[in-house]
Each structure stands twice: as structure tokens, then as C-alpha cells.
Design an enzyme around this catalytic site. Structure first.
Site, PDB file in Angstrom:
ATOM      1  N   TYR A 106       0.852  -1.200   0.000  1.00 19.20           N
ATOM      2  CA  TYR A 106       0.000   0.000   0.000  1.00 19.20           C
ATOM      3  C   TYR A 106       0.886   1.247   0.000  1.00 19.20           C
ATOM      4  O   TYR A 106       1.885   1.315   0.740  1.00 19.20           O
ATOM      5  CB  TYR A 106      -0.917  -0.042   1.232  1.00 19.20           C
ATOM      6  CG  TYR A 106      -1.618   1.256   1.509  1.00 19.20           C
ATOM      7  CD1 TYR A 106      -2.413   1.856   0.535  1.00 19.20           C
ATOM      8  CD2 TYR A 106      -1.482   1.891   2.737  1.00 19.20           C
ATOM      9  CE1 TYR A 106      -3.042   3.057   0.783  1.00 19.20           C
ATOM     10  CE2 TYR A 106      -2.126   3.096   2.998  1.00 19.20           C
ATOM     11  CZ  TYR A 106      -2.901   3.671   2.008  1.00 19.20           C
ATOM     12  OH  TYR A 106      -3.533   4.860   2.250  1.00 19.20           O
ATOM     13  N   ASP A 178       0.682  -8.349   6.189  1.00 15.34           N
ATOM     14  CA  ASP A 178      -0.512  -7.506   6.155  1.00 15.34           C
ATOM     15  C   ASP A 178      -1.632  -8.345   5.544  1.00 15.34           C
ATOM     16  O   ASP A 178      -1.585  -8.702   4.367  1.00 15.34           O
ATOM     17  CB  ASP A 178      -0.232  -6.245   5.323  1.00 15.34           C
ATOM     18  CG  ASP A 178      -1.380  -5.246   5.382  1.00 15.34           C
ATOM     19  OD1 ASP A 178      -2.538  -5.678   5.458  1.00 15.34           O
ATOM     20  OD2 ASP A 178      -1.110  -4.023   5.330  1.00 15.34           O
ATOM     21  N   LYS A 203     -11.145  -1.796   6.523  1.00 15.86           N
ATOM     22  CA  LYS A 203     -11.542  -2.444   5.272  1.00 15.86           C
ATOM     23  C   LYS A 203     -12.563  -3.559   5.529  1.00 15.86           C
ATOM     24  O   LYS A 203     -13.626  -3.291   6.034  1.00 15.86           O
ATOM     25  CB  LYS A 203     -10.280  -2.930   4.569  1.00 15.86           C
ATOM     26  CG  LYS A 203      -9.187  -1.835   4.461  1.00 15.86           C
ATOM     27  CD  LYS A 203      -9.613  -0.705   3.577  1.00 15.86           C
ATOM     28  CE  LYS A 203      -8.857   0.602   3.725  1.00 15.86           C
ATOM     29  NZ  LYS A 203      -7.513   0.629   4.214  1.00 15.86           N
TER      30      LYS A 203
HETATM   31  O1  P1T Z   1      -6.093   3.487   6.034  1.00 16.47           O
HETATM   32  P1  P1T Z   1      -5.559   2.774   7.247  1.00 16.47           P
HETATM   33  O2  P1T Z   1      -6.616   2.187   8.110  1.00 16.47           O
HETATM   34  O3  P1T Z   1      -4.547   3.585   7.995  1.00 16.47           O
HETATM   35  O4  P1T Z   1      -4.772   1.464   6.693  1.00 16.47           O
HETATM   36  C1  P1T Z   1      -3.620   1.522   5.922  1.00 16.47           C
HETATM   37  C2  P1T Z   1      -3.522   0.304   5.045  1.00 16.47           C
HETATM   38  C3  P1T Z   1      -2.713  -0.760   5.438  1.00 16.47           C
HETATM   39  N1  P1T Z   1      -2.591  -1.886   4.704  1.00 16.47           N
HETATM   40  C4  P1T Z   1      -3.274  -2.025   3.548  1.00 16.47           C
HETATM   41  C5  P1T Z   1      -3.114  -3.273   2.751  1.00 16.47           C
HETATM   42  C6  P1T Z   1      -4.127  -1.006   3.104  1.00 16.47           C
HETATM   43  O5  P1T Z   1      -4.800  -1.186   1.951  1.00 16.47           O
HETATM   44  C7  P1T Z   1      -4.258   0.191   3.863  1.00 16.47           C
HETATM   45  C8  P1T Z   1      -5.123   1.328   3.418  1.00 16.47           C
HETATM   46  N2  P1T Z   1      -5.486   1.304   2.076  1.00 16.47           N
HETATM   47  C9  P1T Z   1      -6.288   2.212   1.447  1.00 16.47           C
HETATM   48  C10 P1T Z   1      -6.831   3.274   2.056  1.00 16.47           C
HETATM   49  C11 P1T Z   1      -6.540   1.955   0.014  1.00 16.47           C
HETATM   50  O6  P1T Z   1      -7.482   2.533  -0.574  1.00 16.47           O
HETATM   51  O7  P1T Z   1      -5.812   1.131  -0.562  1.00 16.47           O
END
Ligand code: P1T
Length: 383
Positions: A106, A178, A203
Site C-alpha cells: 500500500y 498484512d 476495510k
Molecule cells: O487506512 P488505514 O486504516 O490507515 O490502513 C492503511 C492500510 C494498510 N494496509 C493495507 C493493505 C491497506 O490497503 C491500507 C489502506 N489502504 C487504502 C486506504 C486503500 O485505498 O488502498
């Protein structure tokens, strides 16, 4: 139930029950939102398990117990966002330590590694983690973490968690996985050897696009170090956020089943469409990650990415042409989303080794009726 985490029970039973016994005082079947900043103490130096809400809160405890059960770890520690959870995991290291991370994590994860922790002496090297020789070559004597994301965001590459865990352990490092895209319903990194599991609970776990949160699932000793950071640094989720996440988790299994069915159908239709040049979805037999995904996952997930014929301009036009798929960042909610990662979620990787193709379209396939979703995409592709 054989132990406090109900480890002999099925996934959805644990999602609905672990950490969520009826309230002993009132019988409320849902864990209350303990909207309080502090807890009255019966005597100086004595308390009823809670002192101050940054340190601990019963709604957060319930969520943490439930998440640990679902991931099959000894404990879980929740944070205000996925990135706050990642920050805490990296703060377990010391300056001079090194991280090998996947080269399509990400964008926000890479931004944090590259622009925050590097300044404090923790270096990260991105590598193609589908190439185990390249991973081995990237190791330094100071390497502490292999940082994997599978399926990856946004290219949906599948990484071999068991092989990566072995590689890390042989060299005295840990595998951080992750598991946001797969969720513990479709993939259990602990069983494959991962030491630390990260979630953006924003998510699929939350599942309704109404809360931001993060979690780390791991062994009790590491969780205790993380709980220290949770309190000492303070990036904690609020009680209402914990309540919403717990409520979402109760239906994770049924939602994921539908996400997987809808995503598979959409990937198949896109693959057969001459207006589409390439489709990335590990459920497709043609996908390079398909065999591995079949071994380590019980379903290919709800994310699909594709490159429409016509390049970046067409990609932007398609994303602006849908009605049911909302043009938005994030993923994992019941409603479908569409975006161009190169310009939106992964804009921070432009010009870095993590750059994503500018004509890539990413879909978070929701649980609507799939024929309506297909009609929406067809209209957008037709322009
Ligand atoms: O947005 P947050 O809750 O801080 O999470 C970060 C994060 C961590 N790991 C993965 C695989 C992610 O996809 C994300 C956040 N991703 C998005 C906001 C997106 O639209 O891909």
C-alpha cells in the site's frame, strides 16, 4: 468452547461470540460502547481492571480478544488506523535495523517506511517478493522484518507466506504479514509461520466504510510491547469505532463469501472483454498467483484490478463513468468502489521503485447484485 478464545469453534461462531459475552450487570447481548475517558477506582492503587481509556477500554478489549481468536494468535492490539498499527510495529525496532518490504505494498505503508522511519535510522528495501532469490539477496545482517502484503495492493500479487517465513526465520528475522486484503476468513498467516499480522480494520473487518482502525495480531510477549506503545504513544481507537468494527466482524464470513463470488464473476467477464488488456485477480486460472492462492487461501478475495485498452485516459474515464461503483479510495465495504491507484491511493509512490502503472483501475467489488455491477462496468467501458 475449550479455552477463552473458543479455538475449537468455527470461524463465524468465534466472530460473533469471542470476547462478547452478555454484559454481566444488565444482560445486554451486545458489548456496550464504554464512552468514558476514565474509571472510578475503589481505593488508591486499586482498580477494577481499567484506569484510563488510553490505557484500556472494555469495548476495545472485546475487539482485541475477538481479533486474536480469528487470527489464531495469543493476542491482538488495536490502533486508531492501519498506519498507526504499522507505526507501532516498526517502533519495536531500533535505529540501525533494516526492513525488506514487498515492492507493491500500500502506498501509505511505503510512504511511512520511506519518509518517516528512515529519518529515524530504520531503512527499508523494496523487493519483488514473488522472487525468493531476490528476497534472500536483499537481506542484511541488520534485517529484522520481512514485510509482506498478500494479495498485494493494488496489483493483487500472491506471496508465498510459508516460504517467506522460513527465509526470515533462518536469518533471525520475523515475517510481518498484512492480511487486510485476504482477512482471516480467507487466509491465516499464523498457520503459515507469520510472526506479526497487520490489519487495516477500516476495510473488510469493519466492512461498512464507516470507521477507520488498525490492529496487530501476535504472540503475548510482543503484544505486551505493543500495548506499552499503544499507551505511551496513544494512537488508540475510540469506543464507538471499536463497537462498529466488532459489529462488522460478526458478518465477515457471509460478506466475504459474497465478495469472492462477485469478484470472480467480474474478473471472468473483464478477462473476456476486448476493451480490457489485462486483469489481475488470483481467482482466475490464468493469473500467475492462482496456484499459490489455491494453496494458501480459501477464496481469492474481493479485489480486482485491470488495465483497460486505451491507457491512462481511458482508465480515468472508466472510473468517472460508473454509477454504482463509487469513485473513492479505500476498499472492503459492502458497496463497490473504483479508483485509479496511480493517482489516488498510491500517488505517494510516484517516482519511487513502487510506482504502479498509470492505466491501472482497481475495483473493490461489493456485495450488490452482480448483474447490476456488470451492467455498470459495461456502460463505463463503452463510454
Ligand atoms: O487506512 P488505514 O486504516 O490507515 O490502513 C492503511 C492500510 C494498510 N494496509 C493495507 C493493505 C491497506 O490497503 C491500507 C489502506 N489502504 C487504502 C486506504 C486503500 O485505498 O488502498
Amino acid at each position: 468452547m475449550t479455552d477463552s478464545r473458543g479455538s475449537d469453534q468455527g470461524f463465524s461462531t468465534r466472530a460473533i461470540h469471542v470476547g462478547q459475552e452478555p454484559d454481566p450487570r444488565t444482560g445486554a447481548v451486545i458489548v456496550p460502547i464504554y464512552q468514558t475517558s476514565t474509571f472510578a477506582q475503589p481505593a488508591v492503587g486499586q482498580h477494577l481492571g481499567y484506569e484510563y481509556a488510553r490505557t484500556g477500554n472494555p469495548t476495545r478489549t472485546a475487539l482485541q480478544e475477538c481479533l486474536a481468536s480469528l487470527e489464531g494468535t495469543e493476542a491482538a492490539v488495536c490502533f486508531a488506523s492501519g498506519l498507526a498499527a504499522e507505526d507501532a510495529v516498526i517502533r519495536l525496532l531500533t535505529p540501525g535495523d533494516h526492513i525488506v518490504c514487498a515492492n507493491d505494498v500500500y502506498g501509505g505503508t511505503w510512504r511511512q517506511l520511506d519518509q518517516v522511519h528512515r529519518r529515524f535510522g530504520i531503512e527499508s528495501t523494496p523487493v519483488d517478493m514473488t522472487d525468493l532469490d531476490a528476497v534472500a539477496a536483499a537481506f542484511r545482517p541488520t534485517t529484522r522484518y520481512l514485510w509482506a502484503e498478500t494479495p498485494s495492493n493494488p496489483l493483487l500479487k500472491i506471496l508465498d507466506l510459508a516460504a517467506l517465513a522460513q527465509l526470515a526465520h533462518e536469518r533471525g528475522a520475523w515475517l510481518v504479514a498484512d492480511n487486510t486484503f485476504a482477512t482471516p476468513y480467507l487466509q491465516q498467516p499464523t498457520a503459515l509461520g507469520a510472526d506479526i499480522i497487520i490489519h487495516s480494520t477500516t476495510k473488510y473487518l469493519g466492512g461498512h466504510s464507516d470507521v477507520v482502525g488498525g490492529a496487530v495480531c501476535t504472540d503475548a510477549a510482543t503484544a505486551s510491547d505493543l500495548a506499552f506503545l499503544q499507551n505511551a504513544v496513544g494512537a488508540v481507537p475510540g469506543p464507538f469505532d471499536n463497537f462498529l468494527t466488532l459489529r462488522g466482524i460478526k458478518t465477515l464470513g457471509v460478506r466475504m463469501d459474497r465478495h469472492v463470488v462477485n469478484a470472480m464473476r467480474i474478473a471472468e467477464v473483464l478477462e473476456a472483454d476486448p476493451r480490457v488488456e489485462a486483469v489481475h485477480y488470483p481467482g482466475l486460472p490464468s493469473d500467475p498467483g492462482h496456484d499459490l492462492a489455491k494453496r494458501q487461501m480459501t477464496g481469492a478475495g474481493g479485489m480486482v484490478s485491470f488495465r483497460p485498452t486505451g491507457g491512462a485516459e481511458t482508465a480515468a474515464r472508466v472510473c468517472q463513468g460508473t454509477e454504482l461503483f463509487f469513485l473513492a479510495e479505500s476498499l472492503g465495504g459492502v458497496e463497490s468502489l473504483i479508483e485509479v491507484p496511480g493517482i489516488m491511493t498510491h500517488a505517494s509512490v510516484a517516482g519511487t521503485p513502487l510506482e504502479v502503472p498509470d492505466d491501472l483501475v482497481r475495483l473493490s467489488v461489493g456485495i450488490e447484485d452482480v448483474d447490476d455491477l456488470l451492467a455498470d462496468l459495461d456502460r463505463a467501458l463503452a463510454g
